[in-house]
Design an enzyme around this catalytic site. Structure first.
Site, PDB file in Angstrom:
ATOM      1  N   HIS A 186      -2.971  -0.347  13.888  1.00 55.80           N
ATOM      2  CA  HIS A 186      -3.238  -0.531  12.460  1.00 55.80           C
ATOM      3  C   HIS A 186      -4.718  -0.845  12.236  1.00 55.80           C
ATOM      4  O   HIS A 186      -5.095  -1.980  11.973  1.00 55.80           O
ATOM      5  CB  HIS A 186      -2.347  -1.639  11.887  1.00 55.80           C
ATOM      6  N   ASN A 187      -5.526   0.193  12.326  1.00 58.39           N
ATOM      7  CA  ASN A 187      -6.969   0.052  12.173  1.00 58.39           C
ATOM      8  C   ASN A 187      -7.488   1.170  11.279  1.00 58.39           C
ATOM      9  O   ASN A 187      -6.710   1.945  10.703  1.00 58.39           O
ATOM     10  CB  ASN A 187      -7.650   0.064  13.542  1.00 58.39           C
ATOM     11  N   VAL A 189      -8.992   3.907  11.973  1.00 57.71           N
ATOM     12  CA  VAL A 189      -8.723   5.274  12.446  1.00 57.71           C
ATOM     13  C   VAL A 189      -7.344   5.718  11.975  1.00 57.71           C
ATOM     14  O   VAL A 189      -7.161   6.875  11.558  1.00 57.71           O
ATOM     15  CB  VAL A 189      -8.840   5.356  13.979  1.00 57.71           C
ATOM     16  N   HIS A 190      -6.367   4.816  12.024  1.00 61.74           N
ATOM     17  CA  HIS A 190      -5.041   5.139  11.481  1.00 61.74           C
ATOM     18  C   HIS A 190      -5.147   5.445   9.994  1.00 61.74           C
ATOM     19  O   HIS A 190      -4.536   6.403   9.503  1.00 61.74           O
ATOM     20  CB  HIS A 190      -4.083   3.963  11.716  1.00 61.74           C
ATOM     21  N   ASP A 336       2.217   8.324   6.461  1.00 63.91           N
ATOM     22  CA  ASP A 336       2.151   7.066   7.195  1.00 63.91           C
ATOM     23  C   ASP A 336       2.835   7.142   8.551  1.00 63.91           C
ATOM     24  O   ASP A 336       2.418   6.490   9.504  1.00 63.91           O
ATOM     25  CB  ASP A 336       2.766   5.947   6.347  1.00 63.91           C
ATOM     26  N   GLN A 387      10.013   5.571  20.965  1.00 61.16           N
ATOM     27  CA  GLN A 387       9.670   6.770  20.204  1.00 61.16           C
ATOM     28  C   GLN A 387      10.895   7.627  19.902  1.00 61.16           C
ATOM     29  O   GLN A 387      11.016   8.180  18.799  1.00 61.16           O
ATOM     30  CB  GLN A 387       8.631   7.593  20.975  1.00 61.16           C
TER      31      GLN A 387
END
EC number: 3.1.4.-
Length: 458
Positions: A186-187, A189-190, A336, A387
């Site tokens: 969660h930065n 770049v995301h 998202d 995943q």
């Protein structure tokens, strides 16, 4: 000769006074925080109108520095300050941004700041295989600022809304700086990746011919700010540690509410839309909130059920502003969590990063006997299991319905990547456990009504 000497002394005196009074802080100051504030132009003045915004930079939510040695803290803080100073020096050198003028072709400005490869990548910003990791490296960690500014220009928003490019740049810089670079996932770049995905969806035929500039503006701002100031831990962590934000938002969409209020705070600080009427600014703030709040994964089933019902009835009318806004909510939800729908090379990197963030939270919970949250125990979970469950119970149902709404080449490409990536993780799972049928039950527990759906394409 005497007059010349007097003028010389006067110039020296003026220069000395100016150097001492710039922003009331000396340029020789060793206080890096003060230097940072001065370079921002003291943008922390806040509007008193409307609801209370979250204070910028007032909280790390959880001060993870207590888990590190003092030497590590000093290195981390020092490096962060140096990065901030270098980035702002870069922006100051690009003087055209700070004249408050509209630049007809802003992509040319990249030649002044970045090498030509970044510019070449932006020419293909609408491609689904856009490599945001490479773009972030080429822009020296400024992917969110560069990409979003480019998209504002590409969609004609700067000219249409008569935006001051200096204020736009300042707003985007503040947004990028308020993402936590130490978060593996969660930065900024995301946020840039989600913004690029949102751009791809806005180009889809059903949307492109129906959306207004206002709709596009809201979508890009919401995408860029949807995880603003994310602490790298989830909502249950904030609740069980009695964090004040959990109390403030009554344990409901805690992070999403904070992202929204923080975004509004930066919009007001930057003055980006100060030339608009108060009514329009308040409408913008509210509608951006609607988009960001829709990204709360705990509300997934509610939005998916509404989407499915509309598609079953065939009553979506994009001439209706409310219907368009709902579709933008669904588009942002897709953007998202679209990582499993990217190519394997990109998807795998995102999977590793989000799992690293989960496991870091689990390590903290173990150390302080807080009870390890689901999916956060590195001793019992694997990337493959997480995943496969994520794809099965959350991603496949959402993108199956999106393909019903927009049955295009992009939708089929995303579903194709999703299927291949799931098969790849099952192969990894099989190698690790000897069975391809183990799916993490945690996702079923999160929302038992979200079950994998066969894509129904119209």
């Amino acid at each position: 000769m005497g007059i010349a000497l007097i003028w010389c002394l006067a110039l020296i005196l003026i220069k000395w006074i100016t150097s001492k009074r710039r922003g009331a802080i000396s340029y020789d100051s060793s206080d890096q925080t003060a230097l940072y504030i001065r370079m921002l132009g003291d943008v922390r003045v806040r509007s008193r109108a409307g609801f209370e915004t979250e204070r910028r930079g007032s909280h790390p939510y959880i001060d993870f520095r207590i888990f590190h040695s003092n030497s590590e803290i000093e290195v981390s803080v020092s490096a962060r300050n140096v990065r901030r100073l270098l980035s702002f020096q870069r922006y100051l050198r690009s003087s055209r941004f700070f004249r408050g003028i509209t630049v007809p072709n802003s992509s040319n400005i990249l030649d002044d700041d970045y090498n030509g490869q970044a510019k070449c990548m932006l020419e293909k910003v609408g491609n689904w295989n856009f490599d945001i990791f490479l773009f972030d490296r080429l822009t020296n960690g400024n992917s969110l600022v560069s990409l979003t500014f480019h998209l504002f220009n590409l969609h004609g928003l700067i000219e249409h809304f008569q935006l001051d490019t200096m204020k736009l740049r300042r707003f985007l810089v503040m947004v990028q700086e308020d993402y936590h670079s130490q978060n593996p996932y969660h930065n900024a770049v995301h946020a840039a990746d989600v913004t690029q995905a949102m751009h791809c969806y806005l180009k889809e035929p059903k949307l492109s011919k129906s959306l207004t500039p206002w709709d596009v503006l809201l979508s890009l701002i919401a995408a860029a700010t949807h995880d603003l100031d994310h602490p790298g831990v989830n909502q249950p962590f904030l609740i069980k540690t009695n964090h004040y934000l959990a109390t403030l938002y009554k344990n409901t969409s805690v992070l999403e509410n904070h992202h929204w209020r923080s975004a509004v705070g930066l919009l007001r600080e930057s003055g980006l839309f100060a030339h608009m009427s108060l009514e329009n600014r308040q409408l913008m703030e509210s509608q951006i909130g609607d988009l960001i709040l829709a990204t709360d994964i705990s509300q997934q089933n509610e939005y998916l059920s509404m989407f499915r019902s509309h598609l079953d009835r065939g009553d979506l009318c994009l001439e209706n502003p409310n219907h368009r806004h709902f579709i933008l909510q669904m588009a942002l939800k897709c953007a998202d969590i679209c990582n499993p729908c990217r190519t394997w090379e990109l998807s795998k990197q995102w999977s590793e990063k989000v799992t690293e963030e989960f496991f870091h939270q689990g390590d903290i919970e173990k150390k302080y006997h807080l009870g390890v949250s689901p999916l956060c125990d590195r001793q019992t979970e694997t990337i493959a299991n997480i995943q496969i469950g994520f794809m099965t119970y959350l991603v496949e149902p959402l993108f199956g319905e999106w393909a019903r709404f927009s049955n295009t080449r992009l939708s089929q490409t995303m579903l194709g990547h999703l299927g291949l990536n799931k098969a790849s993780w099952k192969g990894v799972q099989r190698e690790q456990s000897g069975s391809a049928d183990d799916v993490d039950p945690t996702f079923e527990e999160m929302d038992s009504d979200i079950l994998p759906q066969e894509p129904r394409l119209s």
